[in-house]
Design a protein around this motif. Sequence first.
Motif, PDB file in Angstrom:
ATOM      1  N   CYS A  24      50.035  44.856  40.352  1.00 19.15           N
ATOM      2  CA  CYS A  24      50.419  44.708  41.771  1.00 19.15           C
ATOM      3  C   CYS A  24      50.124  46.011  42.536  1.00 19.15           C
ATOM      4  O   CYS A  24      50.693  47.070  42.220  1.00 19.15           O
ATOM      5  N   PRO A  25      49.240  45.989  43.547  1.00 15.07           N
ATOM      6  CA  PRO A  25      48.882  47.233  44.255  1.00 15.07           C
ATOM      7  C   PRO A  25      50.078  47.979  44.860  1.00 15.07           C
ATOM      8  O   PRO A  25      50.178  49.206  44.665  1.00 15.07           O
ATOM      9  N   PRO A  26      50.998  47.322  45.554  1.00 18.08           N
ATOM     10  CA  PRO A  26      52.129  48.091  46.100  1.00 18.08           C
ATOM     11  C   PRO A  26      52.977  48.739  45.001  1.00 18.08           C
ATOM     12  O   PRO A  26      53.474  49.851  45.181  1.00 18.08           O
ATOM     13  N   ILE A  34      57.602  44.228  42.828  1.00 16.20           N
ATOM     14  CA  ILE A  34      58.000  43.395  41.690  1.00 16.20           C
ATOM     15  C   ILE A  34      58.904  44.225  40.794  1.00 16.20           C
ATOM     16  O   ILE A  34      58.527  45.317  40.358  1.00 16.20           O
ATOM     17  N   ILE A  43      60.090  39.083  43.034  1.00 12.21           N
ATOM     18  CA  ILE A  43      59.150  39.610  44.037  1.00 12.21           C
ATOM     19  C   ILE A  43      59.864  39.728  45.383  1.00 12.21           C
ATOM     20  O   ILE A  43      60.460  38.764  45.866  1.00 12.21           O
ATOM     21  N   CYS A  48      55.503  42.519  49.682  1.00 10.02           N
ATOM     22  CA  CYS A  48      54.271  41.925  49.130  1.00 10.02           C
ATOM     23  C   CYS A  48      53.213  41.859  50.229  1.00 10.02           C
ATOM     24  O   CYS A  48      53.506  41.461  51.357  1.00 10.02           O
ATOM     25  N   VAL A  49      51.977  42.253  49.885  1.00 10.84           N
ATOM     26  CA  VAL A  49      50.910  42.228  50.897  1.00 10.84           C
ATOM     27  C   VAL A  49      50.067  40.944  50.800  1.00 10.84           C
ATOM     28  O   VAL A  49      49.088  40.761  51.515  1.00 10.84           O
ATOM     29  N   GLY A  50      50.447  40.073  49.883  1.00 11.71           N
ATOM     30  CA  GLY A  50      49.772  38.774  49.799  1.00 11.71           C
ATOM     31  C   GLY A  50      48.379  38.817  49.203  1.00 11.71           C
ATOM     32  O   GLY A  50      47.571  37.919  49.457  1.00 11.71           O
ATOM     33  N   CYS A  51      48.097  39.834  48.358  1.00 11.63           N
ATOM     34  CA  CYS A  51      46.739  39.957  47.810  1.00 11.63           C
ATOM     35  C   CYS A  51      46.419  38.873  46.783  1.00 11.63           C
ATOM     36  O   CYS A  51      45.261  38.545  46.546  1.00 11.63           O
ATOM     37  N   GLY A  52      47.446  38.342  46.128  1.00 15.92           N
ATOM     38  CA  GLY A  52      47.234  37.266  45.152  1.00 15.92           C
ATOM     39  C   GLY A  52      46.808  37.749  43.772  1.00 15.92           C
ATOM     40  O   GLY A  52      46.501  36.929  42.904  1.00 15.92           O
ATOM     41  N   ILE A  53      46.797  39.062  43.561  1.00 15.25           N
ATOM     42  CA  ILE A  53      46.355  39.581  42.259  1.00 15.25           C
ATOM     43  C   ILE A  53      47.280  39.103  41.138  1.00 15.25           C
ATOM     44  O   ILE A  53      46.829  38.665  40.081  1.00 15.25           O
ATOM     45  N   CYS A  54      48.582  39.121  41.383  1.00 14.43           N
ATOM     46  CA  CYS A  54      49.532  38.691  40.347  1.00 14.43           C
ATOM     47  C   CYS A  54      49.310  37.219  39.983  1.00 14.43           C
ATOM     48  O   CYS A  54      49.445  36.837  38.826  1.00 14.43           O
ATOM     49  N   ILE A  65      51.679  32.491  45.536  1.00 13.59           N
ATOM     50  CA  ILE A  65      51.935  33.268  46.765  1.00 13.59           C
ATOM     51  C   ILE A  65      51.362  32.446  47.926  1.00 13.59           C
ATOM     52  O   ILE A  65      50.189  32.049  47.911  1.00 13.59           O
TER      53      ILE A  65
HETATM   54  S1  SF4 Z   1      50.500  39.057  45.857  1.00 15.29           S
HETATM   55 FE1  SF4 Z   1      51.374  39.724  43.907  1.00 15.29          FE
HETATM   56  S2  SF4 Z   1      50.132  41.478  43.314  1.00 15.29           S
HETATM   57 FE2  SF4 Z   1      49.741  41.144  45.486  1.00 15.29          FE
HETATM   58  S3  SF4 Z   1      51.245  42.425  46.533  1.00 15.29           S
HETATM   59 FE3  SF4 Z   1      52.195  40.435  46.323  1.00 15.29          FE
HETATM   60  S4  SF4 Z   1      53.381  40.575  44.448  1.00 15.29           S
HETATM   61 FE4  SF4 Z   1      51.908  42.266  44.405  1.00 15.29          FE
END
Ligand code: SF4
Length: 241
Positions: A24-26, A34, A43, A48-54, A65
Amino acid sequence: MRIAIINRDRCQPRKCSKECEYFCPPVRTGDETIVFVDGKPQITENLCVGCGICVHKCPFGAITIINLPEEMEDPIHRYGQNGFALYGLPVPIEGRVTGLLGPNGIGKSTAVSILSGILRPNLGKAASWEEVFQRFSGSILGDYLKKVADKGIKTSYKPQYIDRIPKSYSGIVSGLLERTDERGALPELMESLGISKLMERDISSLSGGELQRVAIAAAAARDADFYFFDEISPYLDIYQR
Ligand code: SF4
Ligand code: SF4
């Protein structure tokens, strides 16, 4: 604004490397987006910046997300932090049939539970009925919910999980149906649902399709203002459907 949903059944922190938190970037820059509480991830949506990486890194597909438009109001109901959130409800109209279609997990059963009075909407927090009435005041839905809360309308409900019926009722089919036949509709329902031959059978001995039709008859035989049938087609063959 975004909604983070963690499927608690799928999430298995003991079998993964906590990829959600690790990537998770943040979190990597020091935020507590997280955190693990009682062994499970949580979460914080406003971090959360909504990147979707998780979502992509979780080996069990446990995270969803959803990025929402900023102007979206608070949910009508939410099952706790990182739980499923429902944002809309259909309005039942007397004398009309309303169908809810959609993929699994979209909230059909939650909507039916609220409209049938089984579940009190919590507005995403621990809202009282008064707060619910205030949110929907002046609308048809608000009037409807007020009547449900005040027991001003009677609802009948066919549950989704019919396999639980034998756990809460034991006895023969006729015993169950005669108890629910509040409007003398049983002979007609037995005929149209093809369950006449099941009347002396024990509930626990019914197949899924038989149980489904008995459950539909039990709900339809009630004397109600609104009838709710949560999933009527499972176990039924194409003709019965
Ligand atoms: S979408 Fe997931 S990885 Fe991305 S910022 Fe939110 S919690 Fe972290
Ligand atoms: S959400 Fe996925 S990656 Fe995160 S702890 Fe659960 S199973 Fe592991």
